[in-house]
Design a protein around this motif. Structure first.
Motif, PDB file in Angstrom:
ATOM      1  N   ASN A   9       0.814  -1.217   0.000  1.00 31.51           N
ATOM      2  CA  ASN A   9       0.000   0.000   0.000  1.00 31.51           C
ATOM      3  C   ASN A   9       0.846   1.264   0.000  1.00 31.51           C
ATOM      4  OD1 ASN A   9      -2.458   1.344  -0.177  1.00 31.51           O
ATOM      5  ND2 ASN A   9      -2.676   1.532   2.045  1.00 31.51           N
ATOM      6  N   ILE A  10       1.984   1.193  -0.690  1.00 33.43           N
ATOM      7  CA  ILE A  10       2.822   2.384  -0.796  1.00 33.43           C
ATOM      8  C   ILE A  10       2.194   3.356  -1.791  1.00 33.43           C
ATOM      9  CG2 ILE A  10       4.334   1.220  -2.496  1.00 33.43           C
ATOM     10  CD1 ILE A  10       6.594   3.056  -1.493  1.00 33.43           C
ATOM     11  N   ARG A  11       2.088   4.592  -1.360  1.00 29.22           N
ATOM     12  CA  ARG A  11       1.545   5.638  -2.210  1.00 29.22           C
ATOM     13  C   ARG A  11       2.671   6.550  -2.681  1.00 29.22           C
ATOM     14  NH1 ARG A  11      -3.845   7.642   0.974  1.00 29.22           N
ATOM     15  NH2 ARG A  11      -3.818   9.178  -0.736  1.00 29.22           N
ATOM     16  N   GLY A  12       2.486   7.172  -3.835  1.00 31.24           N
ATOM     17  CA  GLY A  12       3.535   7.984  -4.444  1.00 31.24           C
ATOM     18  C   GLY A  12       4.119   9.001  -3.488  1.00 31.24           C
ATOM     19  N   ARG A  13       5.436   9.005  -3.362  1.00 29.57           N
ATOM     20  CA  ARG A  13       6.129   9.859  -2.405  1.00 29.57           C
ATOM     21  C   ARG A  13       6.541  11.213  -2.981  1.00 29.57           C
ATOM     22  NH1 ARG A  13       3.967   6.616   1.068  1.00 29.57           N
ATOM     23  NH2 ARG A  13       5.320   5.196   2.234  1.00 29.57           N
ATOM     24  N   GLY A  14       6.161  11.473  -4.223  1.00 31.07           N
ATOM     25  CA  GLY A  14       6.506  12.766  -4.805  1.00 31.07           C
ATOM     26  C   GLY A  14       5.575  13.884  -4.390  1.00 31.07           C
TER      27      GLY A  14
ATOM     28  N   HIS B  29      22.554   2.690  -6.412  1.00 30.30           N
ATOM     29  CA  HIS B  29      22.164   1.370  -6.926  1.00 30.30           C
ATOM     30  C   HIS B  29      20.766   0.979  -6.437  1.00 30.30           C
ATOM     31  CE1 HIS B  29      25.670  -0.075  -9.139  1.00 30.30           C
ATOM     32  NE2 HIS B  29      26.416   0.584  -8.265  1.00 30.30           N
ATOM     33  N   ARG B  30      20.365   1.463  -5.273  1.00 31.62           N
ATOM     34  CA  ARG B  30      19.018   1.174  -4.788  1.00 31.62           C
ATOM     35  C   ARG B  30      17.975   1.776  -5.734  1.00 31.62           C
ATOM     36  NH1 ARG B  30      17.088  -0.400   0.092  1.00 31.62           N
ATOM     37  NH2 ARG B  30      19.108   0.010   1.070  1.00 31.62           N
ATOM     38  N   VAL B  31      18.267   2.964  -6.251  1.00 26.46           N
ATOM     39  CA  VAL B  31      17.361   3.597  -7.212  1.00 26.46           C
ATOM     40  C   VAL B  31      17.246   2.738  -8.468  1.00 26.46           C
ATOM     41  CG1 VAL B  31      16.856   5.696  -8.519  1.00 26.46           C
ATOM     42  CG2 VAL B  31      18.071   5.864  -6.328  1.00 26.46           C
ATOM     43  N   LEU B  32      18.394   2.284  -8.973  1.00 25.38           N
ATOM     44  CA  LEU B  32      18.396   1.457 -10.185  1.00 25.38           C
ATOM     45  C   LEU B  32      17.643   0.151  -9.962  1.00 25.38           C
ATOM     46  CD1 LEU B  32      22.086   1.747 -11.496  1.00 25.38           C
ATOM     47  CD2 LEU B  32      20.198   3.379 -11.707  1.00 25.38           C
ATOM     48  N   GLU B  33      17.849  -0.468  -8.809  1.00 23.52           N
ATOM     49  CA  GLU B  33      17.195  -1.750  -8.541  1.00 23.52           C
ATOM     50  C   GLU B  33      15.680  -1.580  -8.492  1.00 23.52           C
ATOM     51  OE1 GLU B  33      17.607  -5.680  -5.656  1.00 23.52           O
ATOM     52  OE2 GLU B  33      18.582  -3.802  -5.053  1.00 23.52           O
ATOM     53  N   GLY B  34      15.220  -0.518  -7.863  1.00 25.67           N
ATOM     54  CA  GLY B  34      13.782  -0.270  -7.806  1.00 25.67           C
ATOM     55  C   GLY B  34      13.190  -0.024  -9.183  1.00 25.67           C
ATOM     56  N   ILE B  35      13.903   0.722 -10.015  1.00 25.43           N
ATOM     57  CA  ILE B  35      13.436   0.987 -11.380  1.00 25.43           C
ATOM     58  C   ILE B  35      13.361  -0.315 -12.182  1.00 25.43           C
ATOM     59  CG2 ILE B  35      13.992   2.147 -13.563  1.00 25.43           C
ATOM     60  CD1 ILE B  35      15.398   4.323 -11.871  1.00 25.43           C
ATOM     61  N   ALA B  36      14.391  -1.143 -12.051  1.00 26.10           N
ATOM     62  CA  ALA B  36      14.427  -2.399 -12.807  1.00 26.10           C
ATOM     63  C   ALA B  36      13.301  -3.340 -12.382  1.00 26.10           C
ATOM     64  CB  ALA B  36      15.787  -3.071 -12.634  1.00 26.10           C
ATOM     65  N   ILE B  37      12.998  -3.389 -11.084  1.00 30.24           N
ATOM     66  CA  ILE B  37      11.894  -4.235 -10.616  1.00 30.24           C
ATOM     67  C   ILE B  37      10.577  -3.720 -11.177  1.00 30.24           C
ATOM     68  CG2 ILE B  37      10.586  -4.963  -8.587  1.00 30.24           C
ATOM     69  CD1 ILE B  37      13.284  -4.892  -7.039  1.00 30.24           C
TER      70      ILE B  37
ATOM     71  N   ASP C 124      15.197  13.236  -1.998  1.00 24.37           N
ATOM     72  CA  ASP C 124      15.659  12.312  -3.035  1.00 24.37           C
ATOM     73  C   ASP C 124      17.155  12.450  -3.288  1.00 24.37           C
ATOM     74  OD1 ASP C 124      13.060  11.454  -3.287  1.00 24.37           O
ATOM     75  OD2 ASP C 124      12.613  12.695  -5.024  1.00 24.37           O
ATOM     76  N   ARG C 125      17.680  13.645  -3.073  1.00 27.27           N
ATOM     77  CA  ARG C 125      19.118  13.865  -3.265  1.00 27.27           C
ATOM     78  C   ARG C 125      19.932  12.961  -2.352  1.00 27.27           C
ATOM     79  NH1 ARG C 125      21.843  17.345  -0.250  1.00 27.27           N
ATOM     80  NH2 ARG C 125      20.005  18.628   0.140  1.00 27.27           N
TER      81      ARG C 125
ATOM     82  N   VAL D 240       5.391   6.480 -14.296  1.00 21.38           N
ATOM     83  CA  VAL D 240       6.182   7.565 -13.714  1.00 21.38           C
ATOM     84  C   VAL D 240       6.049   7.485 -12.201  1.00 21.38           C
ATOM     85  CG1 VAL D 240       6.619  10.035 -13.627  1.00 21.38           C
ATOM     86  CG2 VAL D 240       5.701   9.019 -15.728  1.00 21.38           C
ATOM     87  N   ASN D 241       7.159   7.261 -11.523  1.00 22.66           N
ATOM     88  CA  ASN D 241       7.188   7.238 -10.055  1.00 22.66           C
ATOM     89  C   ASN D 241       8.362   8.065  -9.552  1.00 22.66           C
ATOM     90  OD1 ASN D 241       5.910   3.912  -9.927  1.00 22.66           O
ATOM     91  ND2 ASN D 241       4.948   5.666  -8.955  1.00 22.66           N
ATOM     92  N   ASN D 242       8.236   8.517  -8.339  1.00 22.28           N
ATOM     93  CA  ASN D 242       9.258   9.323  -7.683  1.00 22.28           C
ATOM     94  C   ASN D 242      10.442   8.465  -7.212  1.00 22.28           C
ATOM     95  OD1 ASN D 242       9.937  10.231  -4.574  1.00 22.28           O
ATOM     96  ND2 ASN D 242       9.898  11.960  -5.978  1.00 22.28           N
ATOM     97  N   VAL D 243      11.586   9.085  -6.999  1.00 17.73           N
ATOM     98  CA  VAL D 243      12.783   8.383  -6.510  1.00 17.73           C
ATOM     99  C   VAL D 243      12.490   7.623  -5.227  1.00 17.73           C
ATOM    100  CG1 VAL D 243      15.104   8.716  -5.539  1.00 17.73           C
ATOM    101  CG2 VAL D 243      14.415  10.004  -7.560  1.00 17.73           C
ATOM    102  N   GLU D 244      11.880   8.292  -4.269  1.00 15.81           N
ATOM    103  CA  GLU D 244      11.614   7.655  -2.973  1.00 15.81           C
ATOM    104  C   GLU D 244      10.689   6.458  -3.129  1.00 15.81           C
ATOM    105  OE1 GLU D 244       9.906   8.752   1.488  1.00 15.81           O
ATOM    106  OE2 GLU D 244       9.964  10.298  -0.055  1.00 15.81           O
ATOM    107  N   THR D 245       9.686   6.590  -3.980  1.00 15.54           N
ATOM    108  CA  THR D 245       8.749   5.486  -4.210  1.00 15.54           C
ATOM    109  C   THR D 245       9.481   4.265  -4.762  1.00 15.54           C
ATOM    110  OG1 THR D 245       7.107   7.177  -4.811  1.00 15.54           O
ATOM    111  CG2 THR D 245       6.548   4.880  -5.272  1.00 15.54           C
ATOM    112  N   LEU D 246      10.203   4.463  -5.849  1.00 16.70           N
ATOM    113  CA  LEU D 246      10.888   3.344  -6.500  1.00 16.70           C
ATOM    114  C   LEU D 246      11.982   2.756  -5.614  1.00 16.70           C
ATOM    115  CD1 LEU D 246      11.037   4.871 -10.077  1.00 16.70           C
ATOM    116  CD2 LEU D 246       9.799   2.790  -9.442  1.00 16.70           C
TER     117      LEU D 246
END
Length: 612
Positions: A238-243, A289-297, A280-281, A395-401
């Motif tokens: 139930n994660i909602r967009g963090r942007g 790499h955590r950002v990349l892994e979330g995007i790839a999933i 997000d910075r 389209v999702n935010n950095v924190e979300t992904l």
């Protein structure tokens, strides 16, 4: 939106011509590379874009010169007039404004002998304003080329300028981080989902990320779970967009996954242009790499083949580390073809913004990726069906992904248990402005605004009394002291006409004039309007003119009613959230801080007189 200026001519050297042709030939092989091309050409030409360079780019890319100029002139980071070797961008957004950025401007102008928008006679410095630098925890702040300087004072400014004059320029690539380490802040007792690796590993080392379980979630997803299984796990969380918008991520993915249209894309929104927002910075700089892994999933879950990370143009260190992480992941097979021996192939590229707040809106961001002006699209259709290059796009935010790897590793129920019934999981909260310790903290959702200010911000700065807090970012409402016990979750914040938004809270002390702050925010909105729709194009300008009239003591009570009416009309009729936002801070400040408005209407605001 950038002001239109007549391009200045300058004869290009043979070497510059060769470099520009090479850039165009290399980048033109991939769709949507106009923005990166313009950035590269501007660097080649020495921080600006002469007419000859633009004409050469138009020729090499085989696009009309007028079209190229139209795109370029939309973004504030591009210039068609000569600039100095060092571009000083002084932040003027509300978080820096209330911390004294006007005074720093006076110091800079005196030290450099120029006004904002001018270049020193020796060609060394150009002084510019910028809407926000995304470093609000160290306001007032400025950026010199790629390097950020914060907590500015007159003495510090003079020292920095002296160092640059002496040839002691800072190389941003050598910096550990842009501002503070997480250890400088009060830690949360809650188990981290996002900050577990930040300042614990070398962000330039994939091996250190892998040693702490990195890419295990991606391996689990692609080798043991189906696409729908991944989506269902994210739904369970139930994660909602963090942007800021707060739309359920799993639900969004479920709309795109069944589509037979290919290719599909994932867009990671790393524009982070909302003043006060700095979260997000920390993830991108500290754990790329955590950002990349979330995007790839996410890519696996919906059947996408490519991801874009759209990073705001001022985040140079983030872009450096993300690109390094991409290169490492490609070399080791965590990105690319047949990931973990499966038939899933996925790539990621970094896309650079150009200084446009409106590109934080998902469809404006997509337009920018495609090499267009960042005008938000009319919706529907939504990006999930018609996005990048008219293909299905998430389209999702950095924190979300970045939350997704832990959700896959530990399960949606584990994540969901962390927050409240209304708001699941953890959130990166930020408290900036008049607090003793501007800071960021990752904690379970449900913390009160008061706890964020008193425990993590260490109270109002200098022992002064609390006056107001703008919630969620520059787009949302102001709350008063009697509302500080509100938990930071969606329904509770909405009930007091505030917002969780991006999780940032801008605190103002008793000496702050709310009218002065609203004037600063409305200047920001009229400056950042893309001009696409009439309600925003005219509405933001009229609102700014009205607040200036009131601020100068020339207004009348009826002007407050006009502001409310215009703001509501914009909310009801504008094309995107930029113009739908002013009503929230206009309404709450007029209703809750009427004394400040009345003082300006009477022409005798004691708070502004005190500042002067």
């Amino acid at each position: 939106m950038a002001h239109l200026k007549r391009p200045v001519s300058a004869e290009l050297t043979a070497d510059q011509v060769a470099q520009i042709k090479e850039v165009c030939a290399r980048l033109n092989k991939v769709k949507g590379q106009l923005m990166p091309t313009l950035h590269a050409v501007q660097d080649i030409c020495g921080n600006w874009l002469p007419k000859e360079a633009l004409k050469l780019v138009a020729q090499e890319l085989q696009i009309p010169y007028g079209y190229l100029y139209g795109v370029m002139s939309f973004y504030t980071m591009f210039s068609v007039t000569p600039r100095g070797k060092y571009i000083i961008r002084l932040c003027e957004s509300a978080p820096c404004h209330i911390m004294g950025s006007d005074d720093i401007q006076d110091v800079l102008e005196a030290e450099l002998g120029i006004k904002v928008g001018e270049t020193t006679d020796d060609g060394l410095f150009t002084l510019e304003h910028t809407a926000c630098l995304g470093t609000c925890e160290v306001g007032p702040a400025m950026q010199i080329n790629e390097v950020l300087f914060g907590n500015l004072t007159a003495a510090k400014v003079k020292e920095i300028i002296g160092d640059y004059r002496a040839g002691k320029a800072v190389d941003y690539r050598t910096l550990r981080r842009t501002t503070y380490a997480l250890t400088d802040y009060v830690p949360s007792p809650d188990e981290p989902v996002l900050f577990g690796n930040v300042d614990q590993i070398d962000p330039m080392s994939m091996d250190e990320y892998v040693a702490r379980g990195g890419y295990e979630a991606l391996k689990k997803a692609v080798t043991t779970m189906g696409q729908v299984d991944v989506i269902n796990e994210v739904k369970t969380a139930n994660i909602r967009g963090r942007g800021g918008a707060g739309f359920p991520a799993g639900l969004k993915w479920s709309f795109t996954q069944p589509s037979p249209v290919t290719p599909k894309y994932i867009v990671c929104n790393a524009d982070e242009g909302e003043p006060g927002t700095i979260k997000d910075r920390y993830i991108m700089e500290g754990d790329p790499h955590r950002v990349l892994e979330g995007i790839a999933i996410a890519g696996y879950a919906v059947g996408a083949s490519h991801g874009y990370i759209y990073v705001r143009g001022e985040y140079y260190l983030c872009m450096l580390r993300l690109q390094n992480a991409i290169d490492q992941a490609m070399a080791k097979g965590y990105l690319g073809k047949n990931i973990f021996g499966t038939d899933f192939s996925f790539t990621i590229s970094v896309q650079t913004g150009g200084g446009a707040y409106v590109c934080g809106e998902e469809t404006a961001l997509i337009e920018s990726i495609e090499g267009e002006r960042g005008n938000p699209r009319v919706k529907p259709p939504f990006p999930g069906q018609v996005g990048v290059f008219n293909k299905p796009t998430i389209v999702n935010n950095v924190e979300t992904l970045s939350s997704v790897p832990m959700i896959i590793t530990k399960g949606g129920e584990w994540y969901k248990a962390k927050g409240t019934e209304d708001a699941a999981g953890t959130k990166i909260f930020q408290v900036v402005g008049h607090v003793n310790q501007p800071s960021v903290v990752e904690a379970n959702l449900g913390m009160t605004v008061k706890e964020l200010i008193t425990k993590y911000g260490k109270g109002v700065k200098g022992g002064k009394k609390f006056k107001a807090c703008q919630t969620g970012g520059a787009s949302f409402g102001f709350i008063t002291e009697d509302q500080l016990d509100t938990p930071m979750e969606y329904k509770a914040m909405g009930a007091i006409e505030g917002a969780l938004g991006s999780g940032t809270m801008l605190v103002m002390d008793e000496d702050t004039c709310v009218v002065d702050v609203v004037k600063s925010i409305l200047y920001f909105f009229q400056h950042e309007s893309c001009g696409f729709c009439l309600p925003c194009r005219r509405g933001t300008r009229i609102l700014y003119d009205l607040i200036c009239k009131i601020y100068d003591g020339k207004g009348e009570a009826a002007d407050l009613d006009r502001m409310m009416l215009i703001g509501q009309t914009m909310l009801d009729s504008a094309n995107c959230a930029l113009a739908m936002s002013p009503i929230f801070f206009i309404k709450t400040t007029i209703e809750r801080f009427r004394a400040d408005y009345d003082a300006h209407l009477a022409g005798n605001c004691p708070l502004c007189a005190q500042k002067a």
